[in-house]
Motif scaffolding. Structure first.
Motif, short mmCIF file in Angstrom:
data_model
loop_
_atom_site.label_atom_id
_atom_site.label_comp_id
_atom_site.label_asym_id
_atom_site.label_seq_id
_atom_site.Cartn_x
_atom_site.Cartn_y
_atom_site.Cartn_z
N UNK A 149 0.81 -1.23 0.00
CA UNK A 149 0.00 0.00 0.00
C UNK A 149 0.84 1.28 0.00
N UNK A 150 1.92 1.26 0.78
CA UNK A 150 2.81 2.43 0.84
C UNK A 150 3.46 2.68 -0.52
N UNK A 151 3.93 1.59 -1.14
CA UNK A 151 4.56 1.73 -2.45
C UNK A 151 3.57 2.23 -3.49
N UNK A 152 2.35 1.72 -3.44
CA UNK A 152 1.34 2.12 -4.41
C UNK A 152 1.00 3.60 -4.28
N UNK A 153 0.96 4.09 -3.05
CA UNK A 153 0.64 5.50 -2.83
C UNK A 153 1.63 6.40 -3.56
N UNK A 154 2.93 6.11 -3.42
CA UNK A 154 3.93 6.97 -4.05
C UNK A 154 3.93 6.81 -5.57
N UNK A 155 3.68 5.60 -6.06
CA UNK A 155 3.64 5.39 -7.51
C UNK A 155 2.46 6.12 -8.14
N UNK A 156 1.29 6.04 -7.51
CA UNK A 156 0.12 6.75 -8.03
C UNK A 156 0.36 8.26 -8.02
N UNK A 157 1.00 8.76 -6.97
CA UNK A 157 1.30 10.18 -6.91
C UNK A 157 2.23 10.59 -8.05
N UNK A 158 3.24 9.77 -8.34
CA UNK A 158 4.17 10.09 -9.42
C UNK A 158 3.49 9.96 -10.79
N UNK A 159 2.59 9.01 -10.91
CA UNK A 159 1.80 8.92 -12.14
C UNK A 159 0.98 10.19 -12.32
N UNK A 160 0.44 10.71 -11.23
CA UNK A 160 -0.28 11.97 -11.29
C UNK A 160 0.60 13.13 -11.71
N UNK A 161 1.83 13.15 -11.23
CA UNK A 161 2.78 14.19 -11.64
C UNK A 161 3.02 14.11 -13.15
N UNK A 162 3.20 12.90 -13.66
CA UNK A 162 3.40 12.72 -15.10
C UNK A 162 2.20 13.25 -15.87
N UNK A 163 1.00 12.96 -15.37
CA UNK A 163 -0.21 13.45 -16.03
C UNK A 163 -0.27 14.98 -16.01
N UNK A 164 0.10 15.59 -14.89
CA UNK A 164 0.10 17.05 -14.82
C UNK A 164 1.08 17.65 -15.82
N UNK A 165 2.27 17.08 -15.91
CA UNK A 165 3.26 17.57 -16.87
C UNK A 165 2.75 17.42 -18.30
N UNK A 166 2.09 16.30 -18.58
CA UNK A 166 1.54 16.07 -19.92
C UNK A 166 0.43 17.06 -20.23
N UNK A 167 -0.46 17.28 -19.27
CA UNK A 167 -1.56 18.23 -19.48
C UNK A 167 -1.04 19.64 -19.72
N UNK A 168 0.10 19.96 -19.12
CA UNK A 168 0.70 21.28 -19.30
C UNK A 168 1.52 21.37 -20.59
N UNK A 169 1.60 20.27 -21.34
CA UNK A 169 2.36 20.26 -22.58
C UNK A 169 3.86 20.19 -22.40
N UNK A 170 4.32 19.83 -21.18
CA UNK A 170 5.75 19.81 -20.91
C UNK A 170 6.40 18.48 -21.28
N UNK A 171 5.63 17.40 -21.30
CA UNK A 171 6.10 16.10 -21.79
C UNK A 171 4.97 15.49 -22.61
#
Length: 342
Positions: free
Chosen positions: A78-100
């Protein structure tokens, strides 16, 4: 300018660990990978790792330079999943901003490169976040995950990783567990890349025996720097024979004996590593795997803005234009066309 697509960076976990606003952070220099320096240096993207740290802080090599670091303790699912989902969210934010641009195949990557937007192929570095039933794997695959390393350098239900140690190869213990073989088999069914970086030598050979191409996204040659994380000549040959890939890790502690002892290395050390990796795996199976934002870098390489210095060093070293192109992006793209398709 030569474009570089490489096998490993830790920008997502570094930003999560630092607790910064990812869109604001990526828009300015500061971390190894960022938008303005990617444009300046020809960083076209690569494998963007999702990694669960022991604690919410950037990984630090300084604690074991010149010595050894034992395996980290296990981390809960559960702890590992929490951090992975958060980082997946960061990737999505960067993509939505057109940065990646989030990519799932070679055509996506080539389109992003044509538009000069960093291409991000999502990679899971250590599968602690995945449940035994593998439901999480399918969910992450549906979210764009296309590459997975069963372990980082700590034990999991899937297998054993290597400690960070000097003057010893990766034959440090058991390999994949029965569950780990199920995980790898499911990755193969999904058409995912399976990364052997951080896995013990026994685990490396087990993946080869399962018929998968042997891939080490960010590992170097043991003959040049005798560290547990590096690959023997036999392993490098097997990578080439299997149609796999190995990516040069810029981490000073894996480049040379001096780098291990002092934390300092040079671009010449990178070239010596590339010579050995090409001799072992063949020039069609070697690329770059920087470990940006996860490791100390050699002199002359402070961020992705400095990639032209590495390209220039390759050219001075006598690598021809076609070989430089293969090392910088051609081999990775050819591999991904074969194994991920579009």
């Amino acid at each position: 300018m030569m474009q570089v697509f490489d096998g490993h960076n830790d920008i997502l976990s570094r930003m999560w660990s630092a607790g910064v606003d990812p869109v604001a952070q990526f828009s300015k220099p500061g971390m190894h990978v960022n938008a303005p320096e990617a444009r300046a240096g020809g960083f076209a993207g690569g494998f963007f790792a999702l990694y669960s740290p022991q604690r919410r802080a950037p990984f630090d090599f300084r604690g074991f330079r010149g010595g050894a670091m034992p395996l980290s303790s296990a981390i809960g699912q559960p702890e590992a999943l929490q951090s992975v989902i958060a980082q997946l969210g960061i990737a999505q934010q960067l993509a939505h901003a057109g940065q990646i641009r989030l990519c799932t195949g070679a055509r996506d990557i080539e389109a992003a490169m044509d538009e000069a937007v960093p291409a991000a192929l999502l990679h899971l570095e250590g599968a602690e976040c995945i449940d035994r039933e593998l439901y999480t794997l399918d969910a992450l695959h549906a979210s764009g995950l296309r590459s997975l390393g069963p372990v980082w350098s700590r034990p999991t239900i899937w297998g054993d990783g290597v400690p960070f140690g000097y003057d010893q190869d990766g034959d440090t213990g058991p390999g994949l567990t029965a569950d780990g073989k199920r995980l790898v088999a499911r990755c193969a069914e999904l058409g995912m890349v399976v990364d052997t970086s951080h896995l013990t030598m026994k685990g490396f050979w087990q993946i080869g025996e399962m018929g998968l191409p042997l891939v080490a996204t960010h590992s170097n040659a043991f003959d040049i720097c005798p560290v547990t994380r590096n690959l023997t000549g036999a392993q490098l040959r097997a990578i080439g024979e299997s149609g796999g890939m190995v990516g040069l890790n810029y981490a000073t502690v894996f480049l040379s004996p001096e780098g291990w002892k002092t934390g300092r290395a040079t671009l010449d050390d990178c070239l010596r590593q590339l010579d050995a990796m090409i001799e072992g795996a063949g020039e069609d199976h070697v690329g770059l795997g920087s470990d940006f934002d996860g490791a100390p870098l050699p002199e002359g390489m402070e961020s992705c803005a400095d990639l032209p210095a590495l390209v220039a060093a390759m050219e001075r070293h006598g690598f021809g234009a076609e070989l430089v192109r293969k090392l910088c992006h051609g081999n990775w793209l050819d591999f991904l066309r074969r194994h991920l398709g579009g």
